[in-house]
Motif scaffolding. Structure first.
Motif, short mmCIF file in Angstrom:
data_model
loop_
_atom_site.label_atom_id
_atom_site.label_comp_id
_atom_site.label_asym_id
_atom_site.label_seq_id
_atom_site.Cartn_x
_atom_site.Cartn_y
_atom_site.Cartn_z
N LEU A 218 0.84 -1.20 0.00
CA LEU A 218 0.00 0.00 0.00
C LEU A 218 0.88 1.24 0.00
CD1 LEU A 218 -2.99 1.01 0.29
CD2 LEU A 218 -2.56 1.11 2.75
N TYR A 221 -3.70 5.70 0.51
CA TYR A 221 -5.02 5.19 0.87
C TYR A 221 -5.89 6.33 1.33
CZ TYR A 221 -8.51 2.30 3.36
OH TYR A 221 -9.67 1.72 3.81
N ILE A 227 -7.33 3.89 -3.58
CA ILE A 227 -6.31 2.98 -3.07
C ILE A 227 -5.21 2.91 -4.11
CG2 ILE A 227 -5.79 0.66 -2.21
CD1 ILE A 227 -8.88 0.33 -1.86
#
Length: 586
Positions: A218, A221, A227
């Protein structure tokens, strides 16, 4: 308040073959719920978690019937005692992505990480939806759960005979009874390896800080909006080397992709686009690289033979139709004072509502014919499905009206029914804001008006509705369940009484149903079908669910995308794809 999480990222790509300029753009039709899969079973959360957290095994990308292949394990497990003991050897030299939780040290994946991850599923405080997958299956595990329920504290340092690290790279599972289905459970996203340091560092914020060993990490976010994933720079990679099943589609994939070092995609941008029309427009304007055809887009993209029309073909767009291993349904909250309970009059109310629902019209209008009726709890493509099974509940508004009359739900002067005690009767149905949800609500209103029942529709979003359902704080809501692994228990556990507060969103508890479930779990998977049929009949008798359909997903893929195929179980294929940036930029 909207918050943005930006992960610390190393510059450039080290081991991974991924190329930073290759950007894949996809959309989710509903928001995720964070990425701690121990605490959620949100479908879209799982899509992301699958490429961050690695399981011991995963599915072969092309094989059909599905089969498992090793991921972090060196090979498939050694099996002893007729499927009661499984031992995995983990590859050395696999590392978690850099994170503050590791205090500057490089952290290698070891067997204890899998042991710890399973203990998190067992911990009652986490209310893990996937607890049912291993409930009463690991020797000594439930004793530790019982102790935690009594003391209020789960002992993470306690030894469990059923799941233990034999050495740094060896993990062994001892089951309470033989189960050749068990490795498929381990392929589910919740069973990915999580480091204890990360859990203890982020605590309640863990869902916003996933740290794994998988092909992606990730990087940005914005909850319920955006995302962004980038290729894990330390990921060891793999070679695309899958075998065709003999179809023309597979043959083309093998021709395009064989021998490529993977992953190729350097970045995955995920947008949350709940409105169908907006998502369709985004695909048409090449802001999305692939998507499923929305209901409203099906007549615009497909011809009378359900093939892409000439205009779509001229653009180089391809179509992949995939019948899902899933069921969709409408749920009643069995604890709700209006629709819940086991008295005959409440069962009659739910039965009448079920018989009022015109499933054929629903498939024709909402699905544009791209679905089939779901007859039993276990869908086609999953072990335990009986293709000859037929539901005893059908569309019959005449009989539904007679049933309501018989049990004293009389109509008032306004044409709407009241409770037998004379109080007003109104159904409160949770829904979402997209155009298909609006059409679904209109269909429900039409069907309920035909039997004289008033309904109010509470519009929210998927994540909040999911939370309310998990907490038994709703009256009616629609749901869907896609196979996490190819065994009927994955579906029947959704109504098992012990799973209330986890996967059992109907908050349904039936001694008869639970008895059938418990008997089934004592049998080998290939012997369970008769009990799955009995559970389906019990649901038809009690009506905590109204079974609806199994969808046919029509994936449309832009010409620059290579390697695409929808898998029967696995939902994320980003690490198996390639893209031609020059084509994408045009």
């Amino acid at each position: 308040m909207v918050s943005t999480i930006v992960a610390a990222m190393p510059i450039g790509f080290a081991k991974t073959p991924a190329q930073a300029e290759k950007v894949l753009r996809v959309a989710f039709p509903a928001p995720d719920d964070g990425f701690d899969m121990v605490k959620t079973f949100n479908f879209y959360s799982g899509n992301v978690a699958d490429v961050i957290f690695e399981r011991l095994v995963q599915y072969d990308y092309l094989a059909n019937p599905v089969k498992l292949v090793p991921t972090t394990a060196q090979s498939l497990p050694t099996i002893e005692k007729n499927g009661q003991v499984y031992t995995f050897k983990i590859k050395s030299g696999i590392y978690f992505t850099d994170d503050l939780a590791f205090k500057g040290k490089r952290r290698e994946l070891v067997a204890e990480d899998y042991v710890y991850s399973i203990k998190r599923i067992l911990d009652p405080k986490n209310h893990a939806p996937s607890f049912s997958f291993i409930d009463n299956k690991l020797v000594g595990a439930n004793a530790l759960v019982d102790q935690a329920n009594k003391t209020g504290r789960f002992d993470y340092d306690a030894k469990i005979e059923g799941v233990k690290a034999l050495d740094k790279y060896t993990i062994q599972f001892k089951l309470t009874q033989p189960d050749y289905n068990f490795p498929y459970i381990l392929a589910y996203s919740t069973f990915g390896a999580t480091a204890r340091e990360v859990v203890e560092y982020y605590k309640d914020q863990l869902g916003m800080h996933p740290v794994g060993t998988g092909p992606y990490m990730l990087s940005r976010y914005v909850p319920r909006s955006k995302i962004e994933l980038i290729a894990n720079p330390d990921y060891r990679g793999f070679v695309w080397n899958f075998k065709s099943t003999g179809t023309a589609w597979d043959n083309q994939l093998v021709k395009q992709m064989s021998g490529k070092p993977m992953p190729q995609i350097g970045k995955v941008n995920i947008s949350i686009i709940e409105e169908e029309q907006s998502r369709w427009l985004a695909f048409q304007s090449k802001q999305l690289d692939f998507d499923t055809l929305t209901s409203s887009a099906i007549p615009k993209a497909l011809d009378q033979n359900n093939q892409l029309n000439a205009a779509m073909q001229q653009k180089g767009i391809r179509l992949y139709a995939n019948k899902e291993a899933e069921v969709t349904y409408t749920m009643f909250n069995m604890r709700d004072p209006v629709v819940g309970g086991n008295s005959l009059e409440k069962i009659a109310l739910r039965r009448a509502i079920a018989m009022s629902f015109n499933l054929n019209e629903y498939i024709r209008i909402l699905r544009k014919g791209q679905a089939v009726r779901a007859e039993m709890l276990v869908p086609a493509g999953v072990n335990g499905h009986n293709p000859n099974y037929r539901s005893s509940i059908g569309y019959n508004p005449v009989l539904a009206n007679k049933l309501l009359d018989h049990f004293g739900y009389k109509k008032g002067t306004d044409g709407y029914r009241r409770f037998p005690n004379g109080k007003a009767l109104t159904l409160k149905i949770n829904t979402e804001s997209g155009s298909s949800s609006v059409m679904y609500s209109e269909l429900w209103k039409k069907n309920l008006d035909a039997i004289g029942i008033r309904a109010d529709f509470k519009v929210s979003n998927f994540a909040d509705n999911l939370k309310a359902a998990t907490q038994c704080q709703y009256m009616m809501w629609s749901g869907a369940w896609h196979a996490d692994y190819p065994e009927g228990e994955n579906f029947t556990q959704l109504l098992y009484g012990a799973n209330i507060g986890r996967g059992n969103q109907s908050c349904y508890k039936s001694a008869a149903y639970d008895g059938f479930y418990q008997q089934a779990m004592k049998l080998a998977p290939d012997q369970r079908t008769p009990f799955y049929e009995k559970m389906s009949r019990q649901v038809e008798a009690d009506n905590p669910w109204i079974l609806q359909d199994t969808r046919i997903r029509n994936w449309v893929i832009q010409p620059e995308v290579q390697g695409f195929k929808a898998h029967p179980i696995m939902n994320t294929n980003w690490q198996y794809l390639d893209i031609t940036p020059s084509q994408q930029n045009k």
